[in-house]
Write an enzyme that holds these catalytic residues in place. Sequence first.
Site, PDB file in Angstrom:
ATOM      1  N   GLU A  55       0.842  -1.200   0.000  1.00 51.82           N
ATOM      2  CA  GLU A  55       0.000   0.000   0.000  1.00 51.82           C
ATOM      3  C   GLU A  55       0.877   1.250   0.000  1.00 51.82           C
ATOM      4  O   GLU A  55       0.633   2.199  -0.747  1.00 51.82           O
ATOM      5  CB  GLU A  55      -0.912  -0.030   1.232  1.00 51.82           C
ATOM      6  N   GLY A  86      -8.816   5.154   6.932  1.00 50.06           N
ATOM      7  CA  GLY A  86      -9.627   5.062   8.128  1.00 50.06           C
ATOM      8  C   GLY A  86      -9.034   4.100   9.135  1.00 50.06           C
ATOM      9  O   GLY A  86      -9.187   4.270  10.349  1.00 50.06           O
ATOM     10  N   ALA A  87      -8.334   3.066   8.635  1.00 49.91           N
ATOM     11  CA  ALA A  87      -7.812   2.041   9.544  1.00 49.91           C
ATOM     12  C   ALA A  87      -6.294   1.937   9.555  1.00 49.91           C
ATOM     13  O   ALA A  87      -5.723   1.307  10.439  1.00 49.91           O
ATOM     14  CB  ALA A  87      -8.422   0.691   9.191  1.00 49.91           C
ATOM     15  N   SER A  88      -5.613   2.509   8.560  1.00 49.58           N
ATOM     16  CA  SER A  88      -4.142   2.499   8.613  1.00 49.58           C
ATOM     17  C   SER A  88      -3.600   3.758   7.958  1.00 49.58           C
ATOM     18  O   SER A  88      -4.322   4.483   7.265  1.00 49.58           O
ATOM     19  CB  SER A  88      -3.578   1.256   7.902  1.00 49.58           C
ATOM     20  N   THR A  89      -2.329   4.011   8.224  1.00 53.57           N
ATOM     21  CA  THR A  89      -1.662   5.159   7.591  1.00 53.57           C
ATOM     22  C   THR A  89      -0.290   4.703   7.130  1.00 53.57           C
ATOM     23  O   THR A  89       0.335   3.839   7.772  1.00 53.57           O
ATOM     24  CB  THR A  89      -1.595   6.360   8.544  1.00 53.57           C
ATOM     25  N   GLN A  90       0.177   5.244   6.000  1.00 57.23           N
ATOM     26  CA  GLN A  90       1.453   4.836   5.418  1.00 57.23           C
ATOM     27  C   GLN A  90       2.371   6.031   5.211  1.00 57.23           C
ATOM     28  O   GLN A  90       1.903   7.101   4.831  1.00 57.23           O
ATOM     29  CB  GLN A  90       1.255   4.163   4.054  1.00 57.23           C
TER      30      GLN A  90
HETATM   31  N1  LIG Z   1     -14.786  14.140   2.504  1.00 60.81           N
HETATM   32  C1  LIG Z   1     -14.181  13.521   3.505  1.00 60.81           C
HETATM   33  N2  LIG Z   1     -13.931  14.165   4.661  1.00 60.81           N
HETATM   34  C2  LIG Z   1     -13.304  13.529   5.668  1.00 60.81           C
HETATM   35  N3  LIG Z   1     -12.890  12.282   5.627  1.00 60.81           N
HETATM   36  C3  LIG Z   1     -13.112  11.600   4.500  1.00 60.81           C
HETATM   37  C4  LIG Z   1     -13.761  12.166   3.383  1.00 60.81           C
HETATM   38  N4  LIG Z   1     -13.836  11.230   2.420  1.00 60.81           N
HETATM   39  C5  LIG Z   1     -13.248  10.123   2.908  1.00 60.81           C
HETATM   40  N5  LIG Z   1     -12.829  10.344   4.174  1.00 60.81           N
HETATM   41  C6  LIG Z   1     -12.128   9.430   5.073  1.00 60.81           C
HETATM   42  O1  LIG Z   1     -10.968   8.945   4.437  1.00 60.81           O
HETATM   43  C7  LIG Z   1     -10.656   7.680   4.989  1.00 60.81           C
HETATM   44  C8  LIG Z   1     -10.468   6.727   3.852  1.00 60.81           C
HETATM   45  O2  LIG Z   1      -9.999   5.544   4.373  1.00 60.81           O
HETATM   46  P1  LIG Z   1     -10.112   4.165   3.600  1.00 60.81           P
HETATM   47  O3  LIG Z   1      -9.345   4.268   2.350  1.00 60.81           O
HETATM   48  O4  LIG Z   1     -11.539   3.741   3.514  1.00 60.81           O
HETATM   49  O5  LIG Z   1      -9.439   3.202   4.645  1.00 60.81           O
HETATM   50  P2  LIG Z   1      -8.052   2.397   4.654  1.00 60.81           P
HETATM   51  O6  LIG Z   1      -7.164   3.027   3.641  1.00 60.81           O
HETATM   52  O7  LIG Z   1      -7.517   2.537   6.036  1.00 60.81           O
HETATM   53  O8  LIG Z   1      -8.426   0.984   4.328  1.00 60.81           O
HETATM   54  C9  LIG Z   1     -11.801   7.299   5.927  1.00 60.81           C
HETATM   55  O9  LIG Z   1     -11.450   7.619   7.235  1.00 60.81           O
HETATM   56  C10 LIG Z   1     -12.923   8.200   5.462  1.00 60.81           C
HETATM   57  O10 LIG Z   1     -13.807   8.507   6.505  1.00 60.81           O
HETATM   58 CA   LIG Z   2      -7.166   3.938   1.637  1.00 61.76          CA
END
Ligand SMILES: Nc1ncnc2c1ncn2[C@@H]1O[C@H](COP(=O)(O)OP(=O)(O)O)[C@@H](O)[C@H]1O
Ligand SMILES: [Ca+2]
EC number: 3.6.1.5
Length: 512
Positions: free
Chosen positions: A188, A217-221
């Site tokens: 990722e 939403g669940a991880s950061t890179q």
């Molecule tokens: N317009 C927005 N404003 C704030 N947060 C947003 C918006 N659109 C998407 N997000 C957030 O961006 C993040 C996207 O994470 P996601 O790609 O679903 O998860 P992961 O990459 O951890 O599997 C989520 O926390 C979602 O709530």
């Molecule tokens: Ca993502």
Amino acid sequence: MGDILHWSQTKSEDFLGREEMKTKNPWHRPWIICISVFFVAGIIAMVVVAVVQNKPLHQKYKYGIVLDAGSSHTSLYIYQWPAEKENNTGMVQQKLACNVKGKGISSYSPEPKKAGESLKECMDKARDTIPNHRHHETPVYLGATAGMRLLKMENDTASEKVLESVEQFLQTYPFSYQGARIITGQEEGAFGWITVNYLNDYLRKASGTLGALDLGGASTQITFVSGQNLESPDNSIDFRLYGNDYQLYTHSFLCYGKDQVLKLSLANEIQSTNQQLTDNITLQDPCFHKGYKATKTFEDVFNSPCVRGLRLTQNKFVHVGLGDGEACHAAVRKVFNDSRCTHSTCSFNGVFQPPVEGKFGAFSAFYFVMNFLNLTSYPLDVAKEQLARYCATPWNTIIQNHPNVKEKYLSEYCFSGTYILTLLEDGYNFTSKNWKDIEFIKQIGDSDAGWTLGYMLNLTNMIPAEVPDTPPLPYGGYVTLMVLLSLMILVLGLLACKVFRRPTGSTQKEII
Ligand SMILES: Nc1ncnc2c1ncn2[C@@H]1O[C@H](COP(=O)(O)OP(=O)(O)O)[C@@H](O)[C@H]1O
Ligand SMILES: [Ca+2]
């Protein structure tokens, strides 16, 4: 007789004069006319063939589909590139992005069948967007990220069932299905890095690269090229792209996406209230606005493998906002553990990280949140002040000012903004000095920043290790050169005709 002689002499003089004229004017000779016509026609044909043969094939595109099955939602991306230029860098563009309605695929674990069906609308759109004759050769990839990683940790069979469901569903389309899998955090990070550097066309120039910061939403890179010795093999990836070697540092923090950190932070606050987790305790939260009040269940907070140590109960608590930016920063800091570092330098939780280097592109939720808060172009200190002011704004005012923003997002921006600044400064060790090196980006050109493009480029072998052979001349230069050379040959041919004719005549006369 004399007359006759005279007549015949005149006739013969006249005859000789016409013969001379014929020799002087080569166009009177049919074979010269023939050769000339063929010569000119040949040159015209040569130019036409060169132009037609090398004409860029307009509108002939190939396509690829990648589904980003994130923890919060799924997005489908269609990429396109000119059919004859697969290996040229910078050629692949995003044609369409489609947001799947509803939550991420991991949320369908209680009824996995629905995970596949949830993709219908976007997959139908893809079928309608891509020309029919390209369907069978269009690859489809689905990559699931941290939401599915967490589900797999919790319940392996449930995650398998969800993947089977999307797999079966995707195979009902006429595309070339290439698999649905959970990608690793390293992938990722690395593919996000490839995407932003490919789109900026930095990969062929060895001049510099852009680090990648992705917040989900669940991880950061975090991923960047580091000149330092990478002490931990898990954090090191080597690439050879377009003849250049790259040593990447990358790390993916599972549970440190903004939704999971909110749960972690709420859990910490709940635990520190020292109240029994019975009904109706009140949680006073500095990261939510004054006047915000919502009833939530403990399950909402503790239903994740990221949040440990407490029982799941259906009991409710009242979540009340305090709107105190400074106290929020202190609360968020508690989700980082700085105590144990067995390497020369660490980010947090004992994870090795060399000092950040170079410029960075921060995308996904980094961008959504910072853009909403209007903090993308301020120095760190100013951003902190503005965020504190935003957090102190009463909830009523916030709602009034943003009637069209989803209330869930709206209520969380103070927390998310605080988490982002804390993660970047206290976590990754950015300072007010190198803060300007972070650019918050959503798109580069028309393509979204994210791991999906890099993933597809890698799986379709569209970024070669070595520089591909390219024609020495650009198309325009090639055609111009062909035309000029042809004209030159034509002119030289005509000149040669003239020059060749004259000396031949005098030589013949001299011989006679
Ligand atoms: N317009 C927005 N404003 C704030 N947060 C947003 C918006 N659109 C998407 N997000 C957030 O961006 C993040 C996207 O994470 P996601 O790609 O679903 O998860 P992961 O990459 O951890 O599997 C989520 O926390 C979602 O709530
Ligand atoms: Ca993502």
